[in-house]
Design an enzyme around this catalytic site. Structure first.
Site, PDB file in Angstrom:
ATOM      1  N   LYS A 175     -52.481   1.295 -86.752  1.00  0.00           N
ATOM      2  CA  LYS A 175     -52.741   0.483 -88.141  1.00  0.00           C
ATOM      3  C   LYS A 175     -53.421   1.393 -88.855  1.00  0.00           C
ATOM      4  O   LYS A 175     -54.346   2.069 -88.815  1.00  0.00           O
ATOM      5  CB  LYS A 175     -53.526  -0.662 -87.673  1.00  0.00           C
ATOM      6  N   GLY A 233     -66.954  -1.614 -85.580  1.00  0.00           N
ATOM      7  CA  GLY A 233     -66.896  -1.009 -84.146  1.00  0.00           C
ATOM      8  C   GLY A 233     -67.377  -1.824 -83.293  1.00  0.00           C
ATOM      9  O   GLY A 233     -67.217  -2.189 -81.942  1.00  0.00           O
ATOM     10  N   GLU A 250     -65.460   5.814 -82.896  1.00  0.00           N
ATOM     11  CA  GLU A 250     -66.081   6.902 -83.518  1.00  0.00           C
ATOM     12  C   GLU A 250     -66.419   6.217 -84.689  1.00  0.00           C
ATOM     13  O   GLU A 250     -65.668   5.883 -85.619  1.00  0.00           O
ATOM     14  CB  GLU A 250     -65.173   8.083 -83.701  1.00  0.00           C
ATOM     15  N   CYS A 284     -68.120  10.582 -92.185  1.00  0.00           N
ATOM     16  CA  CYS A 284     -69.062   9.935 -91.057  1.00  0.00           C
ATOM     17  C   CYS A 284     -70.278  11.105 -90.945  1.00  0.00           C
ATOM     18  O   CYS A 284     -71.396  10.735 -90.297  1.00  0.00           O
ATOM     19  CB  CYS A 284     -68.247   9.456 -89.957  1.00  0.00           C
ATOM     20  N   GLU A 382     -75.540   3.758 -93.168  1.00  0.00           N
ATOM     21  CA  GLU A 382     -74.393   4.506 -93.789  1.00  0.00           C
ATOM     22  C   GLU A 382     -73.770   3.793 -95.005  1.00  0.00           C
ATOM     23  O   GLU A 382     -73.418   2.833 -95.033  1.00  0.00           O
ATOM     24  CB  GLU A 382     -73.288   4.880 -92.706  1.00  0.00           C
TER      25      GLU A 382
END
Length: 484
Positions: A175, A233, A250, A284, A382
């Site tokens: 995807k 996640g 991740e 990241c 983040e």
């Protein structure tokens, strides 16, 4: 001239008509539409998973060495078409062409690394406690691997997941990131041109909440690998957990770069700029917390502020950072900055969109902030943009404590001339990657990457450790009888 269809199609084993609904893809630099993709959902995911399931047994039966040869052919084709791929990446992700070329080269390197692993799908032979018994392990593919990638570095993100999944013998459903799908379309075509059997790799475009969720929930997908936000996640982990499905995550980071009182300040400024602002902070592993010893704080901040104000925005060769990926991200970051200032943080520079006739897209001024509350949103969330915050600490112990005062644990860097300090930092920083006298970023295809806590679930990709993600160990016992 970039050649791609105006409607970028899905790549599914035996092609099926795409949904009539489509999604626009924009150039972040110009904010202009450059393509459309199908708004795929459950029907397209079902077809892709069925194609991968049907093709996987023959691909598994293909010797690993032969699978590696096909990956070598893929690497050669990517290299031969690197200019075309790089221009697509530059347009869809809003990058300098030089940066896009570097990412294309990284994808080639990753393909070649995993091609070689086709000759090294090692198991182990071990002694048994029983007479006449041989004990060993072999690697077996998981089956159908569902892969979901992020938009920030589209070509390497494709390579990091697709190539180890393929070398291990899996059928794959990828995807794409809806903001950067065109590079995956071209890479998928190159895989087929190189001899990858139809149906082994299937590429589906669409939104995460629709196509992505359908892929994660699909009962015929054996494992999921996801790169993206910690929020998503967690949702994937919950779904996979209910199905007892293997998952590799991740996720995000709030990475710290420490400047000690014995650091080379010019070098520290150079790496801080790169860690915080290259790729518009969309890593990241970006350096979003800069922790500076009190003794050198004022001198360091003066140099950093001067250098930050000199950064040039745009996608030309002489520019330092480009746009963020879309308007939604830009709006989110401006809101976060406003909330941080309202909460007591000081704004040194930046903090607002950088729109002009030359910068019509999704640009944010490179932003430096000081004195945020270590437990505030700015310090613990983040933001995935060109925003970094400065923290003053008295000494090394306080610096390490602040580095570890985070829900994340992806990367960290320390700048020091003291080898004992450097080694102590590498041991005490609660992160997956520790760097000495460099940035917080800079992963390589042959090295494992991943983090702790909210940065992931403990798996590592790429490197040979990725083989543990995309294959399963099977124990084999061979019993023999003494000759008569």
């Amino acid at each position: 001239m970039i050649l791609h269809p105006s409607l970028v199609p899905n790549q599914i084993g035996h092609d099926i008509p795409a949904t009539a609904d489509t999604i626009a893809v924009f150039d972040p630099h110009t904010a202009r539409e450059i393509a459309r993709i199908p708004r795929s959902g459950k029907a397209e995911i079902d077809a892709a998973v069925a194609a991968a399931r049907a093709a996987q047994p023959d691909w598994d039966a293909t010797p690993g060495v032969r699978r590696g040869e096909i990956l070598h052919h893929i690497a050669n084709l990517i290299e031969a078409r690197s200019d075309e791929l790089s221009r697509i990446v530059a347009a869809e992700a809003g990058k300098r062409l030089a940066d896009a070329r570097g990412e294309t080269a990284a994808a080639v390197q990753c393909a070649r690394f995993f091609a070689g692993e086709g000759q090294r799908m090692f198991g182990r032979t071990m002694p048994s406690g029983m007479a006449g018994r041989w004990a060993m392990t072999i690697r077996r593919p998981c089956g159908v691997a569902g892969l979901i990638i992020a938009a920030n570095t589209p070509a390497p993100n494709f390579a990091w997941k697709v190539f180890p999944a393929l070398i291990c013998g899996n059928g794959v459903v990828l995807k794409t990131a809806e903001d950067t799908p065109i590079s995956s379309w071209l890479l998928g075509r190159l895989c087929e041109e190189a001899g990858l059997p139809k149906g082994v790799l299937n590429i589906v475009h669409g939104l995460g909440a629709e196509a992505g969720q359908a892929l994660v929930e699909h009962p015929d997908v054996d494992m999921i690998s996801f790169t993206g936000s910690t929020r998503v996640g967690r949702l994937i982990a919950e779904t996979a957990g209910r199905q007892l499905k293997k998952v590799s995550l991740e996720l995000g980071g709030k990475n710290a770069l420490v400047v000690c009182d014995d650091a080379d300040l010019d070098l520290a400024v150079k790496w801080t700029l790169l860690a915080a602002f290259s790729n518009a902070g969309q890593r990241c592993a970006a350096g979003s917390r800069i922790v500076v010893f009190d003794k050198v704080y004022d001198a360091f901040v003066d140099r950093l502020l001067t250098a930050t104000r000199a950064l040039k925005l745009g996608t030309a060769d002489d520019c330092d950072l480009g746009p963020v990926i879309n308007q939604r991200q830009l709006d989110n970051m401006v809101g976060a900055i406003e909330r941080a200032v309202a909460g007591g943080a000081a704004l040194l520079c930046g903090g607002a969109p950088a729109t002009s006739a030359d910068l019509p897209g999704y640009y944010l001024q490179p932003t430096l902030m000081t004195d945020p509350d270590p437990d505030s949103e700015l310090a613990r969330t983040e933001l995935f943009g060109p925003i970094t915050a400065l923290y003053r600490v008295p000494d090394f112990d306080h610096a390490v404590s602040l580095v570890n005062r985070s829900p994340y644990g992806l990367t960290a860097s320390v700048h020091t001339r003291d080898i004992d300090r450097a080694l102590t930092f590498a041991r005490k920083a609660h992160v997956g990657v520790a760097v000495v006298n460099g940035g917080t970023h800079g992963s390589e295809a042959h090295m494992p990457f991943g983090g702790l806590n909210a940065s992931g679930n403990g798996t590592r990709e790429p490197g040979t450790e990725a083989l543990d993600v995309y294959s399963e160990l099977r124990v084999v016992y061979l019993n023999s009888q003494p000759p008569h």
